[in-house]
Enzyme design. Sequence first.
Site, PDB file in Angstrom:
ATOM      1  N   LEU A  56      45.808 142.413 -27.011  1.00  0.00           N
ATOM      2  CA  LEU A  56      47.267 142.338 -26.984  1.00  0.00           C
ATOM      3  C   LEU A  56      47.766 142.896 -28.307  1.00  0.00           C
ATOM      4  O   LEU A  56      47.279 142.516 -29.370  1.00  0.00           O
ATOM      5  CB  LEU A  56      47.722 140.896 -26.791  1.00  0.00           C
ATOM      6  N   ASP A  57      48.724 143.810 -28.263  1.00  0.00           N
ATOM      7  CA  ASP A  57      49.221 144.471 -29.466  1.00  0.00           C
ATOM      8  C   ASP A  57      49.546 143.473 -30.570  1.00  0.00           C
ATOM      9  O   ASP A  57      50.095 142.393 -30.289  1.00  0.00           O
ATOM     10  CB  ASP A  57      50.491 145.267 -29.148  1.00  0.00           C
TER      11      ASP A  57
END
Length: 335
Positions: free
Chosen positions: A37-38
């Site tokens: 996840l960024d």
Amino acid sequence: MDGIINVLKPPGMSSHDVVKYLRDLLDEKKVGHTGTLDPAAAGVLPICLGGATKLSNILMRNDKEYIAEMILGVETDTMDSLGKITNLANAPKLDEHIIENAFANFTGKIAQVPPMTSAIKVNGKKLYELARKGTIIERQSRLITIKQLTLLNYGIKIDRLTGKYLPYIRFRVSCSKGTYIRTLCSDIGRYLGSCSYMAFLVRTRVGNFHLENAYTLEELTKANEQGKIFNVITSVEDALSNLPVVLVKNEALPIVESGNWLFSPDLVFPSVLENLDNKPSTEEVKLYTEEGKFLGIYKYEFDFNNLKKQPRVRKYGYKSALKPIKVFAKGAING
């Protein structure tokens, strides 16, 4: 310590940072996430512990759901709010009909080019490593599935990158593994005759793990201090509740314990496997005893042509490496 923790990743931490935090907190060597996840994004990040790390590949395949906001009229080199502005364009006038038309064009199976900020490897180098050095390379498009795009809100607001009033679109998206929301925002912006960037991103679901049931790192730290950490760990059995259930006959349990192959006659309900499409395939199932005791995650494989050959397959296990169930087409056992 085996199982999965539904972590609410805060913005500003990478997925690896969360893994390291929990590894140190729980004093557990085997810790892994189920899909990056960024760092700037927040939301659901399932973390596998102990023997459950063997099953991260299955969890990675789960559909995901996000809430995102895109700003139109501005483009950045990273397609999000952390990048440098690379383009300014006239912002389109929006209404619900225009937006829904655009969403319809990006719903279903579509081709998407991974961004240079992704962790995809090309010639042994991750794309984001190349991007940091200023190297931009051509990427092949990949087929992804956008299951649903739902408009949540739209309007005009002050864009923090330019300080100007610009149109925004906030939406919910349900999608397959490998979907890049920043690229989706960029592509929708171009479809609308402008450019855009992703202003924020929250992941609200990964498979059976939902945002409302996720734990912050502070909550996990407190639970660990109070000796209640096991209360927040989801078992492998529950985490993979969507997998088909197969029962093994009691007389075949020694085969399971020895790690040898299981065949249709060893199973109580082989029909759950046999009633599939008439084509070779591989899939995972949850294996139980006739009394309902969970044994582990098995992979089955059809082989219509060669009864003797046992192809190499990935072994999934829970607490131990379990060999796959070997299932043949109906009638093949007697052939």
